[in-house]
Enzyme design. Structure first.
Site, PDB file in Angstrom:
ATOM      1  N   LYS A 133     -19.972  -8.326 -64.822  1.00 18.03           N
ATOM      2  CA  LYS A 133     -20.217  -6.958 -64.693  1.00 18.03           C
ATOM      3  C   LYS A 133     -19.119  -6.193 -65.602  1.00 18.03           C
ATOM      4  O   LYS A 133     -17.747  -6.817 -65.510  1.00 18.03           O
ATOM      5  CB  LYS A 133     -20.055  -6.389 -63.597  1.00 18.03           C
ATOM      6  CG  LYS A 133     -21.252  -6.785 -62.545  1.00 18.03           C
ATOM      7  CD  LYS A 133     -21.173  -6.415 -60.980  1.00 18.03           C
ATOM      8  CE  LYS A 133     -20.236  -7.518 -60.423  1.00 18.03           C
ATOM      9  NZ  LYS A 133     -20.140  -7.201 -58.911  1.00 18.03           N
ATOM     10  N   HIS A 155     -13.748  -1.544 -48.036  1.00 17.40           N
ATOM     11  CA  HIS A 155     -12.810  -2.842 -48.169  1.00 17.40           C
ATOM     12  C   HIS A 155     -11.489  -2.528 -47.140  1.00 17.40           C
ATOM     13  O   HIS A 155     -10.997  -3.278 -46.776  1.00 17.40           O
ATOM     14  CB  HIS A 155     -12.393  -2.868 -49.738  1.00 17.40           C
ATOM     15  CG  HIS A 155     -13.541  -3.139 -50.516  1.00 17.40           C
ATOM     16  ND1 HIS A 155     -13.571  -2.224 -51.857  1.00 17.40           N
ATOM     17  CD2 HIS A 155     -14.285  -3.946 -50.725  1.00 17.40           C
ATOM     18  CE1 HIS A 155     -14.510  -2.596 -52.576  1.00 17.40           C
ATOM     19  NE2 HIS A 155     -15.203  -3.826 -51.878  1.00 17.40           N
ATOM     20  N   ARG A 171     -22.339  -5.184 -44.887  1.00 13.70           N
ATOM     21  CA  ARG A 171     -22.585  -3.985 -44.386  1.00 13.70           C
ATOM     22  C   ARG A 171     -23.715  -3.777 -43.921  1.00 13.70           C
ATOM     23  O   ARG A 171     -24.107  -2.926 -42.879  1.00 13.70           O
ATOM     24  CB  ARG A 171     -22.434  -3.149 -45.567  1.00 13.70           C
ATOM     25  CG  ARG A 171     -21.006  -3.089 -46.255  1.00 13.70           C
ATOM     26  CD  ARG A 171     -21.165  -2.361 -47.583  1.00 13.70           C
ATOM     27  NE  ARG A 171     -22.046  -3.339 -48.468  1.00 13.70           N
ATOM     28  CZ  ARG A 171     -21.805  -3.111 -49.720  1.00 13.70           C
ATOM     29  NH1 ARG A 171     -21.536  -1.962 -50.335  1.00 13.70           N
ATOM     30  NH2 ARG A 171     -22.520  -3.784 -50.526  1.00 13.70           N
ATOM     31  N   SER A 209     -18.436   0.372 -54.215  1.00 11.37           N
ATOM     32  CA  SER A 209     -17.731   0.687 -55.432  1.00 11.37           C
ATOM     33  C   SER A 209     -18.748   1.318 -56.440  1.00 11.37           C
ATOM     34  O   SER A 209     -18.023   2.407 -57.046  1.00 11.37           O
ATOM     35  CB  SER A 209     -16.829  -0.365 -56.108  1.00 11.37           C
ATOM     36  OG  SER A 209     -16.045  -1.070 -55.154  1.00 11.37           O
TER      37      SER A 209
HETATM   38  O1  PNS Z   1     -17.201  -7.755 -55.055  1.00  7.84           O
HETATM   39  P1  PNS Z   1     -18.233  -9.165 -55.424  1.00  7.84           P
HETATM   40  O2  PNS Z   1     -18.587  -8.688 -57.005  1.00  7.84           O
HETATM   41  O3  PNS Z   1     -19.379  -9.132 -54.642  1.00  7.84           O
HETATM   42  O4  PNS Z   1     -17.502 -10.443 -55.298  1.00  7.84           O
HETATM   43  C1  PNS Z   1     -18.085 -11.410 -55.681  1.00  7.84           C
HETATM   44  C2  PNS Z   1     -17.088 -12.891 -56.027  1.00  7.84           C
HETATM   45  C3  PNS Z   1     -15.738 -12.607 -56.809  1.00  7.84           C
HETATM   46  C4  PNS Z   1     -16.945 -13.127 -54.647  1.00  7.84           C
HETATM   47  C5  PNS Z   1     -17.929 -13.890 -56.525  1.00  7.84           C
HETATM   48  O5  PNS Z   1     -18.576 -13.431 -57.808  1.00  7.84           O
HETATM   49  C6  PNS Z   1     -17.005 -15.064 -56.730  1.00  7.84           C
HETATM   50  O6  PNS Z   1     -16.615 -15.647 -55.962  1.00  7.84           O
HETATM   51  N1  PNS Z   1     -16.982 -15.301 -58.247  1.00  7.84           N
HETATM   52  C7  PNS Z   1     -16.004 -16.711 -58.675  1.00  7.84           C
HETATM   53  C8  PNS Z   1     -16.969 -17.640 -59.103  1.00  7.84           C
HETATM   54  C9  PNS Z   1     -17.575 -18.629 -58.463  1.00  7.84           C
HETATM   55  O7  PNS Z   1     -16.774 -19.111 -57.404  1.00  7.84           O
HETATM   56  N2  PNS Z   1     -18.803 -18.778 -58.140  1.00  7.84           N
HETATM   57  C10 PNS Z   1     -19.562 -19.994 -57.173  1.00  7.84           C
HETATM   58  C11 PNS Z   1     -19.637 -19.445 -55.680  1.00  7.84           C
HETATM   59  S1  PNS Z   1     -20.917 -18.273 -55.778  1.00  7.84           S
END
Ligand code: PNS
Length: 167
Positions: free
Chosen positions: A44, A20, A93, A131
């Protein structure tokens, strides 16, 4: 003069890894204003409470003057709009990340056509790093000190030691 371009780098960051951080450093050279945005309530179960995740990120990015750290709940695009961001940054990645990222990017575009998702590649040395794997390696006593910033390694180890007392 044109407006500074605000980019949002969202994620769970549970915890932040050197992968990150590598992406944040690269992005901070491309965008005038970068907000690292931590999702508050994820489906999660988080290893670290939100406050600790934010503290660890703040410490890790302390030297980068155009990087801010925030948190959000609800839709990412709503947060992006509220922050005046025109870009969502995500790291890819490997090919295996692509399908999930494509779905999210297209859903976000459907919800907010004015916001673009941009993808960047972390350094190849971090292409296997996540992570989840860092937590797993640490839980089983493996070395993680070159995979995460020092304060993250210390906190993960402290949790492991505290956890082993209860066994
Ligand atoms: O690190 P991650 O878990 O891959 O991040 C995922 C994240 C936080 C980017 C995604 O879950 C998110 O944007 N959640 C907010 C809810 C949202 O906007 N959902 C609709 C778009 S997919």
């Amino acid at each position: 003069m044109s407006e500074p371009r605000v980019a949002i780098y969202p994620g769970s960051f549970d915890p932040i890894t050197n992968g990150h951080l590598d992406l944040i450093r690269r992005a901070s050279r491309q965008f005038e204003d970068l907000i690292v945005a931590v999702l508050k309530h994820d489906t999660k179960r988080a290893e670290f409470p939100l406050g600790e995740r934010l503290d660890m990120i703040r410490e890790a990015v302390a030297g980068l003057s155009n990087v801010r750290v925030g948190s959000f709940d609800g839709l990412l695009v709503d947060y992006a709009r509220a922050q005046g961001a025109s870009l969502i940054l995500r790291g890819i990645r490997a090919v295996s990340d692509y399908e999930y990222e494509l779905q999210m990017a297209l859903m976000n575009r459907k919800l907010a056509p004015e916001i673009e998702t941009v993808f960047m590649l972390p350094g190849e040395a971090y292409s296997y790093l996540s992570s989840r794997l860092v937590k797993e390696v640490c839980r089983h006593g493996g070395r993680i000190d070159d995979l995460v910033p020092p304060m993250v390694a210390n906190r993960l180890c402290a949790e492991r030691v505290a956890g082993s007392d209860n066994v």
